[in-house]
Design an enzyme around this catalytic site. Sequence first.
Site, PDB file in Angstrom:
ATOM      1  N   LYS A 156       0.836  -1.209   0.000  1.00 56.32           N
ATOM      2  CA  LYS A 156       0.000   0.000   0.000  1.00 56.32           C
ATOM      3  C   LYS A 156       0.870   1.258   0.000  1.00 56.32           C
ATOM      4  CE  LYS A 156      -3.764  -2.378   2.435  1.00 56.32           C
ATOM      5  NZ  LYS A 156      -4.509  -2.591   3.696  1.00 56.32           N
ATOM      6  N   GLN A 176      -4.286  -1.194  10.087  1.00 55.78           N
ATOM      7  CA  GLN A 176      -4.290  -2.515   9.455  1.00 55.78           C
ATOM      8  C   GLN A 176      -4.832  -3.577  10.408  1.00 55.78           C
ATOM      9  OE1 GLN A 176      -3.539  -3.141   6.234  1.00 55.78           O
ATOM     10  NE2 GLN A 176      -3.814  -5.336   6.410  1.00 55.78           N
ATOM     11  N   ASP A 189     -10.591   3.427   5.003  1.00 51.27           N
ATOM     12  CA  ASP A 189     -10.945   2.007   5.019  1.00 51.27           C
ATOM     13  C   ASP A 189     -12.461   1.809   4.951  1.00 51.27           C
ATOM     14  OD1 ASP A 189      -9.244  -0.174   4.993  1.00 51.27           O
ATOM     15  OD2 ASP A 189      -8.578   0.134   7.055  1.00 51.27           O
TER      16      ASP A 189
END
Length: 293
Positions: free
Chosen positions: A49, A93, A116
């Site tokens: 990412k 994450q 997200d």
Amino acid sequence: MNLIDGNQIATEVLDELSQRISLLKPGKPCVVFVRVGDDPASVSYVKKKERTAQSIGIDARLVVFPTSISESDLLQEIDRLNADDSVHGILVQAPLPSHVNEVSIFNRVNPAKDVDGFHATNLGKLCQEQPDAFRSCTPAGIVELIRRSGIETSGKRVVVLGRSLIVGKPVGMLLLNRSIPGNATVTFCHSRTHNLPSITKEADILIAAIGKPNFVTAQMVKQGCAVIDVGINRIADHSTKSGFRLVGDVDFDEVSPKTSFITPVPGGVGPMTVAMLMSNTVQAYEQIIQTQS
Ligand code: GUN
């Protein structure tokens, strides 16, 4: 059978974003990745990412905390990032250590920086079909793969295997919504579902997101269906340098001959998750700048 090339479609999305970012100059979106601990899969995903962000002109920062961090300390760190005006996107994450409540953490991220799409506000906005909702990255990537492959969803039967917050629930909601692609008749299946094959066999589009290697077999799908495989399962393979290989939730060799479209693993949904994160980061930047002006 048409193989859906996730790498190629992700490259198209990233090229378009790169153009959009060049128009934002001298401004630049900034995303911060928060990683807790050193889980090898998380290390590798976050690295991917970061690299992708930098390659298209997004400023990417990484903060790493030890697995021993308390939930309250992690919440404080998120508050600091929420208050930092130079940060437009925040991604924590998953998975997090078991002593940390994941949902509490996701709900602490400022919804305007929630690239997200896991905050209750963004999930609620998704149900309300509000255009400024952040769509979580894997579901948004699946919808984009379906759209760019020309797969019709309106009036079609979609079966989602899995009910997670990260994939199952939001992808079902996106395809149910009155959007393009959307307007599908959506059924969710999970570990308590009775007579699973009788339901999956009805699917025009089957989305497998249960994290069980090669779970979907040829007998479970209808001739001509489209199959989206979200699974990324590491299975031991001593013939490879890493000692493992990646397989999906679908038995590709057996299922693919029956399908009209199918995504491979790797090279299907995975690259799209990363591309849509970049898209959400650009959206966050644009929305934040707009509210400031
Ligand atoms: N872990 C697995 N998928 C994801 C994702 O899309 N976002 C985050 N934050 N963690 C994940």
